[in-house]
Design a protein around this motif. Structure first.
Motif, PDB file in Angstrom:
ATOM      1  N   GLU A   7       1.589  -2.486  -2.109  1.00 25.71           N
ATOM      2  CA  GLU A   7       0.752  -2.912  -1.631  1.00 25.71           C
ATOM      3  C   GLU A   7       0.403  -3.013  -0.218  1.00 25.71           C
ATOM      4  O   GLU A   7       1.393  -2.378   0.754  1.00 25.71           O
ATOM      5  CB  GLU A   7       1.259  -4.119  -2.168  1.00 25.71           C
ATOM      6  N   GLY A   8      -1.080  -2.412   0.460  1.00 23.13           N
ATOM      7  CA  GLY A   8      -0.864  -2.648   1.961  1.00 23.13           C
ATOM      8  C   GLY A   8      -2.487  -3.132   1.674  1.00 23.13           C
ATOM      9  O   GLY A   8      -3.265  -3.906   1.153  1.00 23.13           O
ATOM     10  N   THR A   9      -2.792  -2.745   3.126  1.00 23.57           N
ATOM     11  CA  THR A   9      -4.018  -2.973   3.532  1.00 23.57           C
ATOM     12  C   THR A   9      -4.803  -1.456   4.151  1.00 23.57           C
ATOM     13  O   THR A   9      -4.530  -0.314   4.164  1.00 23.57           O
ATOM     14  CB  THR A   9      -3.656  -3.895   4.900  1.00 23.57           C
ATOM     15  N   GLY A  66       0.652  -4.909  10.652  1.00 22.85           N
ATOM     16  CA  GLY A  66       0.074  -4.491   9.682  1.00 22.85           C
ATOM     17  C   GLY A  66       0.938  -3.630   8.519  1.00 22.85           C
ATOM     18  O   GLY A  66       1.340  -2.951   9.109  1.00 22.85           O
ATOM     19  N   ASN A  67       0.212  -3.709   7.666  1.00 22.00           N
ATOM     20  CA  ASN A  67       0.712  -3.439   6.553  1.00 22.00           C
ATOM     21  C   ASN A  67       0.314  -1.619   6.183  1.00 22.00           C
ATOM     22  O   ASN A  67      -0.351  -1.397   7.043  1.00 22.00           O
ATOM     23  CB  ASN A  67       0.769  -4.066   5.082  1.00 22.00           C
ATOM     24  N   VAL A  68       1.515  -1.340   5.417  1.00 23.80           N
ATOM     25  CA  VAL A  68       1.101   0.113   5.146  1.00 23.80           C
ATOM     26  C   VAL A  68      -0.332   0.350   5.301  1.00 23.80           C
ATOM     27  O   VAL A  68      -1.222  -0.820   4.296  1.00 23.80           O
ATOM     28  CB  VAL A  68       1.236   0.631   4.278  1.00 23.80           C
ATOM     29  N   ASP A  69      -1.530   1.383   5.886  1.00 27.97           N
ATOM     30  CA  ASP A  69      -2.839   1.592   5.169  1.00 27.97           C
ATOM     31  C   ASP A  69      -3.234   2.530   3.903  1.00 27.97           C
ATOM     32  O   ASP A  69      -2.257   3.774   4.205  1.00 27.97           O
ATOM     33  CB  ASP A  69      -3.475   2.804   6.933  1.00 27.97           C
ATOM     34  N   ILE A  70      -3.937   2.102   2.956  1.00 30.57           N
ATOM     35  CA  ILE A  70      -3.808   2.774   1.710  1.00 30.57           C
ATOM     36  C   ILE A  70      -4.842   3.633   2.187  1.00 30.57           C
ATOM     37  O   ILE A  70      -4.318   4.145   1.381  1.00 30.57           O
ATOM     38  CB  ILE A  70      -4.579   1.301   0.796  1.00 30.57           C
TER      39      ILE A  70
END
Length: 186
Positions: free
Chosen positions: A167-169, A178-182
């Motif tokens: 799951e990320g952004t 800021g979540n992990v950058d997909i």
């Protein structure tokens, strides 16, 4: 849809997705020692009861849902929770949901606060992957924040350690840090 393990929120969540064909109901509650002791003043067993009540309410409110319902569960503060307790609560949730043949439950293990090096998160994921019962009915999911700037590395290692979903952004934008950058991860 993301919802805390609270009855009125689960009820409203069901109302919000009426008419959808496929829904993931992402249920969560906090599990860390600090949250248990200082915020909730509850024991491990009482925190498990919160999660199991949430599962029961999802079953109740989604019983007549016309589409497909997949349960996702997160021990919200996984990286700040004792591993044996994380395994206990996740196993209890899967058992309570009682997935049928071919049905999967998503167990999401978030690095809600990135507080260690990526290899530590990967070690935690590997340990959990080995301790989860009915592993063939579980999709092990990752959700890393980027407090230390190492979310991509943490996710790469955790995927190698046994997880199968991320799951990320996009561009790391969103949520608190800021979540992990997909895109970078891909």
């Amino acid at each position: 849809i993301l919802t805390q393990a609270r009855e009125h929120l689960i009820k409203r969540s069901k109302e919000a997705v009426d008419g959808a064909k496929n829904v993931i109901v992402h249920l969560y509650n906090s599990t860390s020692t600090m949250q248990r002791e200082l915020v909730f003043n509850k024991s491990q067993d009482e925190i498990i009861e919160i999660a199991l009540d949430g599962v029961s309410w999802v079953k109740e409110y989604f019983a007549d849902f016309e589409g497909e319902v997949c349960l996702e569960y997160s021990p919200e503060s996984f990286t700040q929770t004792e591993l044996d307790f994380s395994a206990r609560i996740c196993n209890a949730v899967v058992e309570a949901w009682d997935p049928k043949d071919g049905e999967k439950v998503i167990i999401n293990l978030p690095s809600t606060v990135e507080m260690a090096t990526p290899n530590i998160y990967a070690d935690q994921i590997e340990w959990m992957s080995n301790e989860l019962k009915n592993r063939d009915q579980i999709i092990l999911s990752l959700h890393a924040h980027n407090d230390r700037g190492t979310a991509v590395a943490a996710i790469e290692l955790a995927l190698m350690a046994g997880a199968s979903r991320v799951e990320g952004t996009l561009f790391g934008n969103g949520e608190r840090t800021g979540n992990v950058d997909i895109l970078t991860l891909a």
